[in-house]
Design an enzyme around this catalytic site. Sequence first.
Site, PDB file in Angstrom:
ATOM      1  N   GLU A 288      -0.062  -3.827 -34.714  1.00 40.12           N
ATOM      2  CA  GLU A 288       0.059  -5.218 -34.265  1.00 40.12           C
ATOM      3  C   GLU A 288      -0.825  -5.545 -33.058  1.00 40.12           C
ATOM      4  O   GLU A 288      -0.324  -5.928 -31.986  1.00 40.12           O
ATOM      5  CB  GLU A 288       1.530  -5.541 -33.954  1.00 40.12           C
ATOM      6  N   GLU A 407       4.970  -2.482 -42.149  1.00 39.73           N
ATOM      7  CA  GLU A 407       6.356  -2.745 -41.753  1.00 39.73           C
ATOM      8  C   GLU A 407       6.881  -3.898 -42.592  1.00 39.73           C
ATOM      9  O   GLU A 407       6.172  -4.886 -42.813  1.00 39.73           O
ATOM     10  CB  GLU A 407       6.466  -3.119 -40.268  1.00 39.73           C
TER      11      GLU A 407
END
Length: 678
Positions: A288, A407
Amino acid sequence: MKTSDAVHRRRLRLGAIAAVAVTALTAGLIGASGAQAAQGCEVDYQVTGQWSGGFNANVEVTNLGDPVNHWDLEWTWADGQRITHMWNAKDKSKAASAKASSLGHNASLATGGSTSFGFSGSWSGANTDPTEFRLNGRLCDGSVSEPLTAMQQVAAMQPGWNIGNTLDALGGETGWGNPLITEELIQTVKAEGYKSIRLPVTWDENLGPAPDYTIDPVWLDRVAEVADMALANDMQVLLNIHHDSWMWMSAMPTDHDGVLAKYEAIWTQIAERFKDYPSELSFESVNEPQFTGTDAPAGDVLVDELNVAFHEIVRGSGGNNGDRLLVMPTLVTSADQPQLDALKATIDSLDDPMIAATVHMYGPWPFSVNIAGGTTYSEQVEQEITTTFERVHDTFVADGIPVIIGEWGVLGYDWTRPIVPSQQYGELLKFFEGMMFQARDKQMTLMLWDAGSYLNRETLEWRDPYVHSYLDSGLTTRSGTASFDSIYVEKAGAIADESLTLNRNGLEFEGLWHGDTELAEGADYTVTGDTLTFTAAALTRLAGDRAYGVNATVEARFSDGLPWRIHVISYDTPELSDASGAVNAFAIPTEFNGDRIATMEAKYADGTYAGPHDWTSYKEFWATYRPDYGGGTITLTADFFNAVRDGEPVTLTFHFWGGGTVEYTVAKSGTTVTGTAS
């Protein structure tokens, strides 16, 4: 085996099991073959002498695959033998797990090349030979594995599982409440059908000062130990840089050179440590990536720079890193089209067939946390998920670039609190079913984010086996659902017919069952098109004495997949009572009467929205209100009252799954609150 002083000799030959062949997902989607090495070996293990409590052995290793420039040979003993001394190799054994590592003069093995080493060992009770060996992580049976394309390797990772909030936790591996990772944990996940593990690692707390940023060798050894556990249990591993993304990398716009130097130092050390690991270990550049004070276009440029630096470092580090699978994210792992396009441009510019893209998917945020009325797996939610998968597929997979959903899950599925999940249970199951289908349909690999909410790390049991069954079933087939998973009947009064809409998902509806009893079509229910109607007579029988709560559970069964559970629930309108208390401890006494809260609205007298997220009247579950069905209260949180104006009454409207609403008024005065039932 007899324990005697007699010297004897025996011999065992073993070699490397070929990697499981992975069928191409679609002939047109398999990318160009990468440069991964073919791997295989043969081992000749000989006990050359044995006496009471001790023995000598010689081990010959023959490489059957492409040349290697370093090797580790590992095996285990069933009877607790131990190595006491080794020659012609370095002993890296731990207890019954034996490991021999090459020395400088015998590190390189050409195709067909062999080398030998020997050792002395101890034994007690028995000295059974090892039954298998692993050369650089590969099991041995004498066959040779063919290299996989990136698309095939990513397909072989499905499904994947994150060891979340562990090696990525701040304050150490157990800093966020999870126990140490054990081989038993890895084996449990493997036994449940998972093929890969994403290993999030935060490095910052274990780095020395600039300019070297040396990784603490104890920490690096621990990361390697966990990777070794997974690889030894035939699971692929995806290793990354994790929370560093927001801890210090986010400062890249204002400290460009400093951040880049630190990032490159970390990856240089990781690449060097793992360069001789097998291809089942993959690298992900960063989790991220995000940047303070920077808009998306500028952020895309910085992500490109990090991904390119990562690629150059790993590819230039030698060993198996020359063709190891590398995984690259978009800005904040977003699946928005501009970010997908930016990453696609990076991958195209690198012209490397062993690269995969990664994004994260937790579903639409209002549904994922239950805010802004996002209480159901609505057509809008389903469509947003479908179009997201389509965008990612069309950008990458259709062009031969594999995708890992690094994820995924639901943000409100949290076992650290009493109410799990934030979403209504049936709506949650629909989300899982839909996500699994889309991943299978669009040829993507899912890696479930689990920080302890799915698998109980203490007991090694799934917290909700039924949720896990949806994840398992969704790998191969769809499951039928319905418009809702409950039928609410009032505790008193006549019961009428009730209808639900079937979502067949391409399957045939096969009927209803209550336990082992099949309900009778016509007398108990009818099906017209996709409308399933329970008769009043059947519901009256199933409701029984109509005690508050679930009185019966019926299964709607389909031609494949899991049955859809439909609960018959008796209820009355909930009753809320007057209360007073502090802003940090205010609870409304509540008789739920068999019903449950769907959501809560908060408005001032003039109709404007009250509380956090003042762009919506519908407040976030748990962050602002917390039902306790056993204790008979609804708690309003300090975060809610901190965003409420002093002295202005707020009307709360509680929406319940039984279909009714109840209003309640609260007023804050300083640090105290009074509540009044309508």
